[in-house]
Enzyme design. Structure first.
Site, mmCIF file in Angstrom:
data_model
loop_
_atom_site.group_PDB
_atom_site.id
_atom_site.type_symbol
_atom_site.label_atom_id
_atom_site.label_comp_id
_atom_site.label_asym_id
_atom_site.label_seq_id
_atom_site.Cartn_x
_atom_site.Cartn_y
_atom_site.Cartn_z
ATOM 1 N N GLY A 211 110.729 17.887 3.267
ATOM 2 C CA GLY A 211 109.930 17.170 4.249
ATOM 3 C C GLY A 211 108.903 18.060 4.902
ATOM 4 N N PRO A 212 107.961 17.439 5.613
ATOM 5 C CA PRO A 212 106.887 18.194 6.258
ATOM 6 C C PRO A 212 107.421 19.160 7.315
ATOM 7 C CG PRO A 212 106.623 15.813 6.611
ATOM 8 C CD PRO A 212 107.889 16.007 5.869
ATOM 9 N N GLY A 214 108.379 21.040 10.702
ATOM 10 C CA GLY A 214 108.695 20.597 12.059
ATOM 11 C C GLY A 214 109.485 19.322 12.156
ATOM 12 N N THR A 215 110.075 18.876 11.040
ATOM 13 C CA THR A 215 110.813 17.623 11.092
ATOM 14 C C THR A 215 112.300 17.844 11.338
ATOM 15 O OG1 THR A 215 110.775 17.716 8.689
ATOM 16 C CG2 THR A 215 109.282 16.165 9.742
ATOM 17 N N THR A 218 115.563 22.862 9.591
ATOM 18 C CA THR A 218 116.382 23.988 10.038
ATOM 19 C C THR A 218 117.495 23.509 10.957
ATOM 20 O OG1 THR A 218 114.372 25.291 9.969
ATOM 21 C CG2 THR A 218 116.271 26.282 11.053
ATOM 22 N N GLU A 435 81.260 7.417 20.383
ATOM 23 C CA GLU A 435 82.668 7.027 20.534
ATOM 24 C C GLU A 435 82.808 5.524 20.783
ATOM 25 O OE1 GLU A 435 85.032 8.886 19.670
ATOM 26 O OE2 GLU A 435 83.816 10.695 19.513
HETATM 27 P P1 ADP Z 1 111.600 22.481 10.128
HETATM 28 O O1 ADP Z 1 112.693 23.399 9.741
HETATM 29 O O2 ADP Z 1 111.674 21.150 9.461
HETATM 30 O O3 ADP Z 1 110.219 23.057 10.035
HETATM 31 P P2 ADP Z 1 112.787 22.795 12.684
HETATM 32 O O4 ADP Z 1 114.151 22.346 12.437
HETATM 33 O O5 ADP Z 1 112.547 24.254 12.713
HETATM 34 O O6 ADP Z 1 111.785 22.136 11.666
HETATM 35 O O7 ADP Z 1 112.274 22.123 14.032
HETATM 36 C C1 ADP Z 1 111.543 22.840 14.983
HETATM 37 C C2 ADP Z 1 111.853 22.330 16.353
HETATM 38 O O8 ADP Z 1 111.376 21.004 16.515
HETATM 39 C C3 ADP Z 1 113.322 22.259 16.645
HETATM 40 O O9 ADP Z 1 113.784 23.438 17.186
HETATM 41 C C4 ADP Z 1 113.427 21.110 17.631
HETATM 42 O O10 ADP Z 1 113.179 21.555 18.946
HETATM 43 C C5 ADP Z 1 112.288 20.213 17.239
HETATM 44 N N1 ADP Z 1 112.723 19.108 16.376
HETATM 45 C C6 ADP Z 1 112.292 18.873 15.132
HETATM 46 N N2 ADP Z 1 112.857 17.774 14.619
HETATM 47 C C7 ADP Z 1 113.690 17.299 15.554
HETATM 48 C C8 ADP Z 1 114.582 16.180 15.610
HETATM 49 N N3 ADP Z 1 114.709 15.326 14.588
HETATM 50 N N4 ADP Z 1 115.286 15.993 16.752
HETATM 51 C C9 ADP Z 1 115.152 16.836 17.783
HETATM 52 N N5 ADP Z 1 114.344 17.903 17.782
HETATM 53 C C10 ADP Z 1 113.607 18.152 16.689
HETATM 54 ZN ZN ZN Z 2 83.276 9.935 15.309
#
Ligand code: ADP
Ligand code: ZN
Length: 623
Positions: A211-212, A214-215, A218, A435
């Site tokens: 997945g993308p 920040g999802t 980890t 705009e």
């Molecule tokens: P990835 O590994 O997919 O890049 P992470 O697990 O490192 O993303 O997520 C980074 C941070 O974003 C986490 O520490 C958390 O604070 C927040 N976060 C991301 N996804 C979620 C989720 N589904 N629920 C709660 N917090 C999330």
């Molecule tokens: Zn524009």
């Protein structure tokens, strides 16, 4: 060793300190230790004590005389003199001749202090230095100091997160219900492997979280370890390769050795694409031996342990299609768990999870915030909450308000407001019209999302202003042809307004044009919405997660036809936008004027003016 640039300086200093310490020991501490019990006296005193028969033991050395009193409570020292019958007189006085009045620098101790101690100090320094470098380069010991002597250092850098009650649990990961369901089986296996072994089922060794960024991939991996109450090892794919040649492979070996000792456990490899890229694709750049070796070692390790060792490897990637097929073969990462961007409910849940960590006012409407943040990842939403808290503090509030939240969405998603970037009056006017052009075209079409907010406050992202539209029913994944066309018209609306009002165009629309062109092209080549080609897929999407590296899959003539159709499509939508704006010129003027004054207007204000003012042109004919 040439790579080691940064650590050099501090270590030079450390060595100098070590030298000073050693010299200090030799020249200050040692003599002091010896002198501690010795009292220096003049030769006269010595002669007198001899005469008075007060000397207990005496030792004549090459440069001094050491002696004690009769009770041997004090050691004295005096210089050596030309004294012919000294020995006879001492003998007469009944002094005992000794060769060891003080255990002076015994050769053994002085050997220890002047030779062994320095070596130990340097060895220690070497260790410190090496482990520092390990941290920096993630290396292992085989490279430096001829195979590293002092045991235990230079093992892989995998951090061991030993189970703890404050570990992350599934509940901390909001949304992502499907992924959690998928991973629940692994948790249950780790809880009670025998249940699975009895029936003969073996767990997948590797699970790919796809997945993308920040999802929460980890987080999910940590949550699996947290739920199962097992140790968690984590290492990033890039850590394996960003170091000296030959280290990646041995680091993999170390990691798995540690993991097997601690089994059952979770090994998490982030950014596995850094080592797991298709081998053929990479080797054309040359110098990828290191990565290949690392990958081979990983494959060997995975094949090397049975399905029931209790070591489960979770790996994360946002580019699954770039992975070497060898990695995804059965017995390796043969299970794939999609971790998608959160939908509306998911976003609400994530916002709530993170909002628990800060103080908020009662008026906060998570639903509204989530709607405004369509397309945001979990990490971005976490950031929104944090920004809101920071903003509240900056403004001297005790809790974050709805306004803080909305403002921080713009901060996180559109870049900070550049309050000090001053637009010229004329520029401001053009941006206002631009705009409002977008907004008006959107509002006058059936299938456009409603306008949420229009602003001409510049962002650091470079945008001079923007129009925020919000889908009423949250995310939707399917867009109809009409919606796509309306979207293209809306994108051209900015430029069209400039044309209608100023009779000329500015460079401010390049981003719009790019987006409109891309949409039009996708309609034709990907979505089968072309007039000429119909439902034929004309391209291969190779990288769906990073916005799609699409390559055209057709003949040159076809490409030319596609280009022509794209131009026609965008142009016809541009004409539609021009028409809408001309017919609503009075509304355009009034709203643009209002925006110019206020710099930011809400969707409600926009609609209010729109509805107050009837358009003066005849109704829009069907397009
Ligand atoms: P990835 O590994 O997919 O890049 P992470 O697990 O490192 O993303 O997520 C980074 C941070 O974003 C986490 O520490 C958390 O604070 C927040 N976060 C991301 N996804 C979620 C989720 N589904 N629920 C709660 N917090 C999330
Ligand atoms: Zn524009």
């Amino acid at each position: 060793m040439n790579e080691v640039k940064t650590p050099k300086k501090p270590f030079v200093i450390l060595y100098i300190i070590a030298m000073i310490v050693i010299l200090g020991i030799n020249f200050v501490v040692m003599p002091l230790m010896n002198r501690r019990a010795i009292k220096k006296v003049d030769y006269g005193t010595f002669m007198q004590m001899t005469q008075e028969q007060q000397i207990g033991e005496v030792e004549i050395r090459s440069n001094k005389i050491l002696f004690t009193d009769k009770e041997e409570t004090q050691i004295y020292e005096t210089g050596l003199m030309e004294d012919a019958n000294l020995v006879q007189r001492l003998y007469d006085s009944g002094a005992a001749f000794s060769s060891q009045i003080i255990e002076q620098e015994s050769p053994f101790i002085s050997f220890l202090i002047s030779w062994v101690l320095p070596i130990l100090i340097f060895m220690y320094l070497g260790r410190v230095m090496r482990s520092r470098m390990m941290k920096q380069f993630g290396g292992d010991d085989s490279m430096m100091f001829g195979g590293g002597g002092f045991g235990g250092i230079g093992k892989s850098n995998a951090k061991v997160y030993v189970k703890s009650s404050d570990g992350i649990k599934f509940d901390d990961v909001a949304g992502e219900e499907e992924a959690k369901e998928n991973l629940a089986e692994i948790v249950s296996y780790l809880h009670d492997p025998s249940k699975y072994q009895e029936i003969g089922a073996s767990m997948p060794k590797g699970v790919l979280l796809v997945g993308p960024p920040g999802t929460g991939k980890t987080m999910l991996a940590k949550a699996v370890a947290g739920e199962a109450n097992v140790p968690f090892f984590s290492m990033s794919g890039s850590e394996f390769v960003e170091m000296f040649v030959g280290m990646g492979a041995s680091k993999v070996r170390d990691l798995f050795k540690q993991a097997k000792e601690k089994a059952p456990c979770i090994v998490f490899i982030d950014e596995i694409d850094a080592i797991g890229q298709k081998r053929s694709a990479g080797s054309q750049y040359g110098g990828n031996d290191e990565r290949e070796q690392t990958l081979n070692q990983l494959l060997t390790e995975m094949d090397g342990f049975g399905g029931n060792t209790g070591v489960i490897i979770l790996a994360a990637t946002n580019r699954p299609e770039s992975l070497d097929p060898a990695l995804t073969r059965p017995g390796r990462f043969d299970r794939r768990v999609p971790v998608e961007l959160p939908d509306l409910q998911g976003r609400v849940d994530i916002l709530k999870v993170h909002a628990k960590k800060i103080k908020i006012t009662d008026n906060v409407d998570f639903n509204k915030i989530a709607r405004m943040a369509a397309g945001a990842s979990g990490a971005e939403l976490a950031n929104v909450i944090n920004e809101a808290a920071l903003r509240a503090v900056r403004n001297g509030r005790k809790a974050a308000t709805q306004e803080d939240m909305e403002e921080s969405i713009e901060v996180v998603i559109a870049g900070y407001q550049k309050k000090n970037a001053i637009l010229s009056d004329k520029e401001k006017k053009i941006v206002s019209y631009h705009e409002v052009g977008h907004a008006l075209v959107a509002a006058m079409q059936k299938h456009s999302a409603p306008v949420q907010k229009i602003t001409i406050i510049p962002r650091t992202s470079g945008a001079l202003g923007y129009t925020m539209q919000v889908e009423e029913e949250g995310n939707h994944y399917l867009m109809s042809k009409e919606e796509l066309l309306d979207e293209i018209a809306t994108l051209t609306g900015g430029r069209a307004a400039e044309e209608v009002v100023f009779g000329t165009v500015s460079t401010g629309a390049s981003n719009d044009i790019e987006k409109a062109t891309r949409l039009a092209r996708q309609m034709i080549t990907r979505y089968g919405m072309s007039q000429n080609f119909g439902m034929v897929a004309l391209e291969n999407v190779t990288n769906a997660y990073l916005g799609g590296d699409a390559s055209l899959d057709c003949s040159e003539e076809t490409q030319t036809m596609i280009d022509k159709e794209v131009v026609e499509l965008v142009e016809s939508m541009h004409q539609r936008a021009l028409k809408i704006l001309r017919e609503n010129r009075n509304r355009l003027d009034e709203i643009a004027e209002f925006l110019y004054e206020k710099e930011t207007i809400t969707g409600d204000e926009f609609m209010e003016i729109l509805n107050r003012r009837p358009k003066y042109a005849p109704p829009l004919p069907e397009l």
